[in-house]
Design an enzyme around this catalytic site. Structure first.
Site, short mmCIF file in Angstrom:
data_model
loop_
_atom_site.label_atom_id
_atom_site.label_comp_id
_atom_site.label_asym_id
_atom_site.label_seq_id
_atom_site.Cartn_x
_atom_site.Cartn_y
_atom_site.Cartn_z
N HIS A 19 90.87 118.90 40.84
CA HIS A 19 89.56 119.19 41.83
C HIS A 19 88.94 117.73 42.77
CE1 HIS A 19 85.29 119.45 43.41
NE2 HIS A 19 84.79 118.36 42.93
N TYR B 234 71.18 113.96 38.27
CA TYR B 234 71.29 115.12 36.22
C TYR B 234 71.82 114.05 35.48
CZ TYR B 234 71.95 118.49 32.85
OH TYR B 234 72.13 119.09 31.40
#
Length: 144
Positions: A20, A57
């Site tokens: 990625h 998060y």
């Protein structure tokens, strides 16, 4: 990735993670070098939003007292999956609406996003579907 390496969290560095990030560097460079950069604004904006939520998060997860309130990790992964679906649709619209984007680049870009989507689906299944099934089967074993 750098923080994972520095913290010696090699188990968190997966093929998905490396692919990625390498692909993003290449596609960002290619877009700004050979394509009109405004074609990348919407995918980049979506990506920035998702990463902001994701890193929020992870920041909150560093506080042990907040763990009970971090039930939404699975939904974060769903958001990432949605991001890739939206980007695939966006690239399709660019191509089919006759925007000045090459056919070859469109196909390569779509292929890349599709591969990342599949890798994230695989991650989601392993992390959330199979783990919940394993938990259910372990629970069934305890009940039996």
């Amino acid at each position: 990735t750098t923080f994972m390496v520095l913290r010696k969290r090699d188990s968190h560095i997966t093929f998905l993670h490396v692919y990625h990030h390498v692909a993003m560097v290449f596609f960002t460079w290619f877009t700004f070098s050979y394509i009109k950069p405004h074609h990348g604004v919407i995918p980049a904006g979506i990506n920035v939003f998702v990463h902001t939520v994701m890193y929020t998060y992870y920041f909150l997860a560093t506080f042990p007292q907040l763990k009970p309130y971090l039930w939404w990790k699975k939904h974060l992964t769903k958001m990432q999956l949605g991001q890739f679906v939206i980007i695939l649709l966006y690239i399709s619209l660019l191509y089919y609406n006759g925007c000045s984007i090459s056919r070859a680049f469109s196909y390569i870009w779509m292929f890349n996003v599709f591969v990342i989507l599949l890798l994230f689906v695989n991650f989601y299944i392993k992390a959330y579907v199979k783990s919940s099934q394993d938990g259910e089967s372990k629970l069934q074993d305890k009940i039996s």
